[in-house]
Scaffold this active site. Structure first.
Site, PDB file in Angstrom:
ATOM      1  N   GLY A   1       0.805  -1.226   0.000  1.00 33.50           N
ATOM      2  CA  GLY A   1       0.000   0.000   0.000  1.00 33.50           C
ATOM      3  C   GLY A   1       0.839   1.278   0.000  1.00 33.50           C
ATOM      4  O   GLY A   1       0.323   2.377   0.179  1.00 33.50           O
TER       5      GLY A   1
ATOM      6  N   LYS B   1       4.492  19.817  -6.050  1.00 36.51           N
ATOM      7  CA  LYS B   1       4.830  20.371  -4.735  1.00 36.51           C
ATOM      8  C   LYS B   1       5.928  21.417  -4.837  1.00 36.51           C
ATOM      9  O   LYS B   1       5.835  22.488  -4.232  1.00 36.51           O
ATOM     10  CB  LYS B   1       5.265  19.235  -3.798  1.00 36.51           C
TER      11      LYS B   1
END
Ligand SMILES: NC(=O)c1ccc[n+]([C@@H]2O[C@H](COP(=O)([O-])OP(=O)(O)OC[C@H]3O[C@@H](n4cnc5c(N)ncnc54)[C@H](OP(=O)(O)O)[C@@H]3O)[C@@H](O)[C@H]2O)c1
Length: 440
Positions: free
Chosen positions: A196, A214
């Site tokens: 995950g 970002k």
């Protein structure tokens, strides 16, 4: 963690408020759930409405009031009682329209949406200012690391001219695992997906898009000039080989996906995302797994590095809740909230194209194990104004081929690309395996 939050001074300010501040949440996924749970500790903040995509989804949130959940996010942004809208959906639409509608309806905004900020930041901040509303986004750049508020407030007196950062946990996890296990990119990606840490479609992370979003916003606020995402050079980590990791280790480096932004003395900005060999003497070489870090240089502060969790339910909620509390604590006390947190720049930065930049390079070349190959590589470099810091040849098992590892001195990207072209057309060179820039 929750007790610490409830003990801080914001809480004391909020406690003293007579009326509850009503907020609306759009999105109750990873970050939204963390925000919901954290806000349960604040008596004076009421989550009045929550919008999700699928109302029937089972949610593992204790005490969640199903009656305030809607699948129409416009119910949140049009609710006259809601004062702060928190957008935790992601993507461009409907997020942009929802935020603009909320602003038009008199609400302040908290968002974690890096893509939206990188692509529509200018439009959004102008719109918010025209309506005298604030848009806060601490969670969008490095999850739980406090970065935007420090840059905009306590570091406001600085001229920041350099940022080097690890802004994507997934790629840092993959690179760290490749390094520690000696495994290939494909093997580690598969493992990261099973655990995950990487999405089923990992493109946004591994090709550097997420870090590029970002650093676009980060450089814009640090330099006080607008950086356009289209001018940010971007390369991902998919071509990094286990052999590059090993070579980097032998030479005293670690390979990291570095988001960097530099402003030169003429006010030209160089903003990019690509893998780099980072010397072990530098902090970023030691930032491992999903941790993020941002090193910035400014005057008068000097060098500052902030590191911590760049993603995850609670770290990201920490930043979102901090933004909500910053707005909530000023509501009703002033007509012009949080002046230092607003967008004050309108000028576009002049950008330097990657071809004009100067870098050090690591090159891995497979060549015939014959006389004169090293000399030919050296000549191609010399003819193009490139000095070599080191060149090492290793024979491979068959004895017929050699792996040659080169580290250059600082040279122009344009010249390096010419050399790569020459080497690719040299019969004695089997292939150029890798070209990775080296941090100095
Ligand atoms: N995850 C992190 O660690 C992290 C870190 C920093 C920043 N962020 C940013 O935070 C934002 C949210 O990320 P996340 O990881 O929490 O995403 P997520 O787990 O996929 O959750 C998204 C949420 O938005 C809801 N949603 C989607 N479309 C919607 C629509 N049209 N109307 C109303 N609700 C809608 C979904 O509803 P359902 O639940 O019904 O599907 C879900 O609750 C993104 O901008 C992301 O880039 C995330």
């Amino acid at each position: 963690m929750l007790n610490l939050i409830t003990n801080n001074s914001f809480y004391a300010i909020l406690k003293s408020m007579e009326n509850k501040i009503k907020i609306g949440l759009i999105g109750l996924g990873t970050v939204g759930s963390g925000v919901y749970k954290t806000l349960q500790n604040f008596d004076n903040i009421e989550i009045a409405k929550i919008a999700v995509r699928n109302k029937n989804k089972k949610r593992n949130i204790e005490g969640l009031d199903e009656n305030i959940i809607t699948d129409d996010p416009y119910e949140v942004v049009n609710d006259p009682e809601i004062q702060i809208v928190t957008e935790l959906v992601g993507g461009l639409e409907p997020a942009l329209d929802l935020i603009k509608t909320a602003i038009k309806n008199g609400k302040h905004i908290v968002t974690a949406n890096k893509e939206l900020l990188a692509k529509h930041g200018e439009e959004l901040f102008k719109f918010a200012e025209a309506n005298n509303k604030v848009v806060l986004y601490e969670a969008a750049i490095a999850g739980g690391i406090p970065l935007i508020m420090p840059i905009k407030t306590i570091l406001a007196g600085n001229k920041i001219n350099k940022i080097k950062a690890i802004l994507n946990g997934t790629t840092n996890y993959i690179l760290t695992k490749m390094d520690t296990q000696g495994a290939s990119y494909d093997e580690v990606l598969k493992e990261a997906q099973e655990l995950g840490y990487a999405e089923a479609d990992p493109t946004g992370d591994v090709e550097g898009f997420d870090a590029a979003y970002k650093v676009t916003t980060l450089a814009t606020i640090a330099f006080g000039k607008r950086i356009k995402i289209d001018n940010v050079y971007r390369e991902g980590i998919t071509k990094i080989r286990a052999e590059d990791m090993q070579a980097a280790n032998e030479m005293g480096y670690k390979i990291k996906l570095i988001a960097s932004a530099e402003m030169d003395e003429d006010g030209k900005a160089d903003v990019r995302v690509h893998p780099m060999l980072v010397p072990l003497t530098q902090t970023l070489a030691h930032i491992n797994y999903v941790t993020n870090a941002v090193s910035l240089s400014g005057h008068p502060v000097g060098d500052v590095t902030l590191s911590g969790p760049g993603a995850g339910e609670f770290p990201t909620a920490s930043s979102v809740v901090g933004d909500i509390l910053a707005i909530a604590s000023e509501l009703g006390k002033t007509d012009y909230l949080l002046p230092m947190m607003r967008c004050h720049h309108s000028e576009n930065a002049q950008m330097i194209d990657i071809s004009e930049t100067k870098n050090k390079y690591y090159l891995s070349i497979t060549a015939q194990n014959s006389m004169g190959v090293i000399g030919r590589i050296g000549k191609a470099c010399e003819d193009n104004n490139i000095s070599l810091a080191s060149i090492v040849q290793k024979e491979v098992s068959s004895g017929k081929a050699a792996i040659i590892t080169v580290i250059t001195e600082l040279c122009r990207e344009k010249d390096m690309q010419k050399v790569i072209n020459i080497l690719n057309n040299d019969n004695a060179i089997t292939q150029v395996n890798s070209l990775i820039r080296v941090q100095i």
